[in-house]
Write a protein that holds these residues in place. Structure first.
Motif, PDB file in Angstrom:
ATOM      1  N   GLY A  19     136.137  77.755 -10.998  1.00  0.00           N
ATOM      2  CA  GLY A  19     137.119  77.675  -9.920  1.00  0.00           C
ATOM      3  C   GLY A  19     137.051  78.813  -8.927  1.00  0.00           C
ATOM      4  N   THR A  20     136.457  79.932  -9.335  1.00  0.00           N
ATOM      5  CA  THR A  20     136.317  81.054  -8.407  1.00  0.00           C
ATOM      6  C   THR A  20     135.157  80.876  -7.436  1.00  0.00           C
ATOM      7  N   ILE A  21     134.281  79.921  -7.733  1.00  0.00           N
ATOM      8  CA  ILE A  21     133.085  79.756  -6.901  1.00  0.00           C
ATOM      9  C   ILE A  21     133.432  79.395  -5.456  1.00  0.00           C
ATOM     10  N   ALA A  50     136.047  80.020  -3.641  1.00  0.00           N
ATOM     11  CA  ALA A  50     136.623  81.171  -2.945  1.00  0.00           C
ATOM     12  C   ALA A  50     135.551  82.194  -2.598  1.00  0.00           C
ATOM     13  N   ILE A  51     134.641  82.424  -3.538  1.00  0.00           N
ATOM     14  CA  ILE A  51     133.560  83.376  -3.275  1.00  0.00           C
ATOM     15  C   ILE A  51     132.639  82.854  -2.177  1.00  0.00           C
ATOM     16  N   GLU A  74     136.977  76.482 -16.404  1.00  0.00           N
ATOM     17  CA  GLU A  74     137.645  76.119 -15.156  1.00  0.00           C
ATOM     18  C   GLU A  74     137.946  77.360 -14.315  1.00  0.00           C
ATOM     19  N   ARG A  75     138.356  78.441 -14.997  1.00  0.00           N
ATOM     20  CA  ARG A  75     138.610  79.683 -14.260  1.00  0.00           C
ATOM     21  C   ARG A  75     137.330  80.215 -13.624  1.00  0.00           C
ATOM     22  N   LEU A  76     136.250  80.213 -14.399  1.00  0.00           N
ATOM     23  CA  LEU A  76     134.985  80.750 -13.891  1.00  0.00           C
ATOM     24  C   LEU A  76     134.455  79.904 -12.737  1.00  0.00           C
ATOM     25  N   ASN A 136     133.351  80.782   0.219  1.00  0.00           N
ATOM     26  CA  ASN A 136     134.023  80.798   1.524  1.00  0.00           C
ATOM     27  C   ASN A 136     134.066  82.189   2.144  1.00  0.00           C
ATOM     28  N   GLN A 155     130.805  74.198  -3.700  1.00  0.00           N
ATOM     29  CA  GLN A 155     132.215  73.892  -3.434  1.00  0.00           C
ATOM     30  C   GLN A 155     132.653  72.620  -4.146  1.00  0.00           C
ATOM     31  N   GLY A 161     132.931  73.404  -7.820  1.00  0.00           N
ATOM     32  CA  GLY A 161     134.054  74.262  -8.165  1.00  0.00           C
ATOM     33  C   GLY A 161     135.405  73.576  -8.095  1.00  0.00           C
ATOM     34  N   THR A 162     135.484  72.463  -7.380  1.00  0.00           N
ATOM     35  CA  THR A 162     136.770  71.780  -7.217  1.00  0.00           C
ATOM     36  C   THR A 162     136.859  70.473  -7.988  1.00  0.00           C
TER      37      THR A 162
END
Length: 389
Positions: free
Chosen positions: A114-116, A118-119, A110-112, A121, A280, A283-284
């Motif tokens: 979940g950063t997608i 943000a990157i 989820e951490r990995l 954007n 996106q 990632g969400t």
């Protein structure tokens, strides 16, 4: 000890044996006061008096910071010490066992993932599209396109796929002609002289359509001349693609023009937009396939580490070496932090911190000094009596 000393002295006349007690108490007072002075002198001026060589720690605060930093640097943060301390640490094994747990691997995934978003954007759409176009051009810059295309055609010919393709094309042409007979007839009439009888136009149209259909039938005949010509043309094209620099230059020119064509730029932009939307969403969404695959990959990696001691050993050696090298090469930065923190403390702060760390031991130093002084005084009193007797 002062009270005992006074009481023993007052009663010594009536009770001579209290001389031993008085001697003990007197020496104990001296020992206790001496140790009180010594301990207090480390942290502050005794009784607030600026006696030389007192308040040692506050006066030498900066030097203490430097010495502590150097002590850490040369006695703790060394290659030998770290190698010895980390020798038996199983980094890979601990990580593998931790990742094997579903909750842990899920949290990491989820951490990995979940950063997608943000990157993504942070990336400008135009920059991303230009990057993909440039990356494609760069990757094909040193590739010889003509020989590759020649090899593709060779494979198609070997599997007779070129014949199927030709038959498919001929079928499409025949179907198109049949579907557009009315349109072709009208075009023949439109381009005929006005004085030409319509019956002549019709005969010309029929001859034209029959001629075209005859050519298509000849081309579809595997034993016909057109098919032989087609095979010869394909073989010549393959040979030219594999050996002719002219074809390579033409293909490279076509590629360059295609990469800079507005339609291709629009296509790349649309592809990036689709990729961005998918990333996106992945990632969400807690149920995204990307998240599930990332968790599966982590657990497969963990299982592989647990089942393969050789890989685990190599990974441990690499992690150990990386950690030791990273720490030792940056030990000056680490100890600089210690020194800067101590430099920021004022004299009172560092005295309080050191005194609090030592704690009740300071009181036992004073008590021990009192008792040791008393014993020494008692021994000296007994020795003086023995000398006078």
């Amino acid at each position: 000890m002062a009270i005992i000393f006074v009481a023993a002295r007052l009663l010594q006349v009536d009770y001579p044996w209290l001389g031993f007690v008085a001697a003990f108490a007197e020496a104990a007072m001296v020992g206790g006061l001496a140790d009180w002075f010594a301990v207090t002198a480390l942290f502050r001026h005794p009784l607030g008096l600026p006696i030389p060589h007192t308040a040692i720690i506050p006066r030498n605060k900066d030097r203490i910071g430097v010495n502590i930093a150097e002590f850490l640097e040369h006695n703790f943060i060394t290659h030998e010490v770290l190698q010895d301390e980390l020798r038996d640490v199983d980094f890979a094994g601990v990580s593998a066992r931790w990742l094997a747990d579903d909750a842990n691997s899920r949290a990491v995934a989820e951490r990995l993932v979940g950063t997608i978003p943000a990157i993504v954007n942070m990336i400008d759409d135009r920059d991303a599209a230009e990057f993909f176009r440039g990356a494609l051009g760069s990757s094909l810059k040193d590739v010889r396109l003509a020989p590759i295309l020649g090899q593709v055609l060779t494979v198609l010919v070997a599997g007779r796929q070129h014949v199927r393709l030709l038959q498919r094309v001929l079928g499409l042409v025949g179907h198109a002609l049949e579907e557009n007979r009315g349109y072709i007839r009208q075009k023949v009439h439109d381009h005929s002289p006005s004085w030409m009888p319509r019956m002549v136009d019709e005969k010309f149209f029929e001859r034209l359509m029959n001629g075209i259909q005859s050519i298509l039938d000849d081309m579809a005949d595997e034993q016909g001349e057109w098919r032989a010509r087609f095979h010869t043309a394909i073989e010549e094209l393959i040979d030219d693609l594999q050996h002719s620099p002219e074809y390579e230059e033409k293909l490279r020119t076509l590629l360059a023009n295609g990469l800079h064509h507005p339609l291709f730029r629009e296509y790349v932009a649309n592809v990036w937009t689709d990729i961005r939307a998918r990333l996106q969403t992945a990632g969400t969404s807690p149920d995204s396939r990307l998240l599930a695959r990332a968790q599966d990959a982590l657990q497969v990696f963990a299982a592989a580490l647990q089942e393969n001691p050789a890989i685990r050993t190599k990974l441990n050696d690499w992690l150990r070496g990386f950690a030791i090298t990273a720490i030792v090469e940056r030990r000056s930065l680490i100890v600089a932090v210690v020194q800067r923190v101590i430099d920021k403390w004022d004299a009172e702060t560092i005295s309080q911190k050191l005194e609090q760390q030592v704690g009740s031991d300071l009181q036992f130093i004073r008590i021990n000094g009192t008792l040791v002084g008393g014993v020494v005084g008692l021994v000296l009193y007994v020795a003086s009596l023995a000398l006078h007797s």
